[in-house]
Design a protein around this motif. Structure first.
Motif, PDB file in Angstrom:
ATOM      1  N   HIS A  41     126.231 -73.174  35.564  1.00 11.73           N
ATOM      2  CA  HIS A  41     127.554 -72.871  35.002  1.00 11.73           C
ATOM      3  C   HIS A  41     128.219 -71.803  35.864  1.00 11.73           C
ATOM      4  O   HIS A  41     127.630 -70.755  36.132  1.00 11.73           O
ATOM      5  N   TYR A  43     131.156 -69.135  36.141  1.00 17.54           N
ATOM      6  CA  TYR A  43     132.116 -68.369  35.335  1.00 17.54           C
ATOM      7  C   TYR A  43     132.934 -67.457  36.227  1.00 17.54           C
ATOM      8  O   TYR A  43     132.428 -66.929  37.233  1.00 17.54           O
ATOM      9  N   GLU A  47     135.378 -64.824  31.975  1.00 13.54           N
ATOM     10  CA  GLU A  47     134.443 -65.645  31.196  1.00 13.54           C
ATOM     11  C   GLU A  47     133.063 -65.007  31.149  1.00 13.54           C
ATOM     12  O   GLU A  47     132.347 -65.130  30.147  1.00 13.54           O
ATOM     13  N   GLU A  51     130.993 -64.236  27.709  1.00  9.54           N
ATOM     14  CA  GLU A  51     129.645 -64.731  27.454  1.00  9.54           C
ATOM     15  C   GLU A  51     128.678 -63.581  27.189  1.00  9.54           C
ATOM     16  O   GLU A  51     127.766 -63.693  26.371  1.00  9.54           O
ATOM     17  N   SER A  54     129.215 -62.238  23.699  1.00  9.01           N
ATOM     18  CA  SER A  54     128.772 -63.164  22.649  1.00  9.01           C
ATOM     19  C   SER A  54     127.257 -63.259  22.565  1.00  9.01           C
ATOM     20  O   SER A  54     126.736 -63.922  21.667  1.00  9.01           O
ATOM     21  N   SER A  56     125.263 -64.667  24.843  1.00  8.11           N
ATOM     22  CA  SER A  56     124.754 -65.920  25.391  1.00  8.11           C
ATOM     23  C   SER A  56     123.923 -65.716  26.651  1.00  8.11           C
ATOM     24  O   SER A  56     123.242 -66.639  27.099  1.00  8.11           O
ATOM     25  N   LEU A  80     121.091 -68.351  30.862  1.00 15.10           N
ATOM     26  CA  LEU A  80     121.669 -68.207  29.522  1.00 15.10           C
ATOM     27  C   LEU A  80     120.562 -68.316  28.482  1.00 15.10           C
ATOM     28  O   LEU A  80     119.403 -68.570  28.796  1.00 15.10           O
ATOM     29  N   TYR A  86     123.476 -69.818  35.425  1.00 13.62           N
ATOM     30  CA  TYR A  86     124.903 -69.520  35.590  1.00 13.62           C
ATOM     31  C   TYR A  86     125.068 -68.640  36.827  1.00 13.62           C
ATOM     32  O   TYR A  86     124.122 -68.043  37.336  1.00 13.62           O
TER      33      TYR A  86
END
Length: 363
Positions: A41, A43, A47, A51, A54, A56, A80, A86
């Motif tokens: 991922h 980011y 972002e 993340e 949150s 994650s 993650l 990521y």
């Protein structure tokens, strides 16, 4: 004979199989790295913050970016909470300090790196494609060494023969022609005698006669009697589609002949390249005429006692360029006619050697 014919086919089949395996390995490696990159991922910085807040993000690794474009920024990689990978980028050191505070609050496993660090897999991922490409290149170059003729396109196709493979004993029915060639043999065997007398041996000797009268065999026998190297080539071997190739082959042939002097250069069917210039539709053939011009220059450039004699054979002396027949080039012509009854009997006896023939046969 069947086994000899199968070897090239087996070699080509093996080469194709090895190339296919190498291409399969490259495709597998590329597919692996493409699939691996699809699971990551990506980011942007905003972002990444979202993340992180949150909860994650499970792990985070930061590393200063190498290079002049993004100097001062940091690469971010990690995993993650669901185990996927990521990556992101932190623009500067001030934003990095904010990230570190948030990482501490979220109890994220944080591993900062001071500079470029390479793992074994990362180094291997760089070296494997390079090694494969180099190995493939060396493999193709090695297999093409025997068949690659691009660099030999302008080289001479003259064949070199040494030793007394053919002598006057192998030639019959041309006794008078042999006597005319004795002077050439004596010169090649003892050139100092002629140099002391100030004599000049002919640069070129033209053998003229109908097909099948033994012109080529007689020229080879002269080299065998004198025990000198014998270069043989056909006039058609000089002429190519590209202008200048024939002239290059003429230069290369005479260069090799000078290095092996005394020797004989034999040009069979010289009318293929030595036809009179300026004739025919369109005024002639540029490649053939350039080849002929180079041949004239090479013959005229010989010294009087260079030790290289050019012998040519033709059955069409009437179509040759006058410049070839002038003094200093092919100024001596030897006519080889068809043998008489005694000559044919002698020829038959030469070919009958080492063969089982009935005693009842009369030659």
């Amino acid at each position: 004979m069947a086994q000899i014919k199968k070897k090239p086919q087996q070699s080509r089949t093996g080469n194709i199989a090895i190339i296919a395996i190498i291409l399969l390995i490259i495709t597998t490696v590329m597919f692996y790295y493409n699939n691996d990159s699809d699971d990551i991922h990506v980011y942007n910085y905003t972002e990444l913050i979202a993340e992180l807040e949150s909860g994650s993000i499970a792990t985070m690794n930061t590393k200063p970016v190498a290079g002049d474009i993004n100097i001062g920024s940091y690469d971010v990689t990690g995993k993650l909470s669901d185990g996927s990978k990521y990556e992101s980028i932190i623009p500067n050191e001030f934003e990095l300090s904010k990230i570190i505070e948030e990482v501490t609050l979220q109890n994220v496993e944080y591993n900062p790196e001071k500079g470029d660090t390479y793992t074994f897999l990362s180094v291997l991922s760089i070296l494997i494609p390079i090694i494969i490409v180099i190995a493939l290149f060396m493999f193709l170059m090695r297999n093409n060494q025997g068949n690659n003729k691009a660099f030999d396109f302008g080289k001479s196709k003259a064949k070199l023969n040494k030793g007394k493979t053919t002598t006057f004993k192998n030639v019959a029915g041309v006794d008078e022609e042999k006597q005319e060639l004795e002077e050439l043999i004596d010169f090649l065997g003892n050139p100092k005698k002629y140099m002391e007398l100030g004599a000049r041996i002919p640069t070129g000797v033209l053998l003229v006669g109908p097909p099948g009268t033994g012109k080529t065999l007689l020229a080879r026998a002269v080299a065998g009697e004198a025990n000198v190297p014998f270069y043989s080539i056909s006039g058609s071997d000089f002429v190519e589609m590209f202008v200048g190739v024939g002239a290059s082959r003429v230069r290369d042939m005479f260069k090799a002949a000078r290095q092996n002097a005394p020797c004989i250069v034999f040009i069979d069917e010289i009318d293929a390249v030595g036809r009179q210039r300026g004739t025919g539709v369109g005024g002639g053939h540029d490649e053939r005429e350039q080849t002929l011009n180079q041949l004239l220059v090479e013959m005229d450039g010989f010294g009087s006692n260079s030790g290289v004699i050019v012998i040519a054979a033709t059955n069409r002396a009437d179509v040759l360029d006058p410049a070839l027949l002038r003094p200093g080039r092919f100024d001596r012509q030897i006519t080889i006619g068809r043998p008489d009854i005694r000559g044919r009997e002698a020829i038959l006896k030469v070919h009958a050697k080492n063969k089982k023939i009935s005693p009842k046969v009369t030659f």
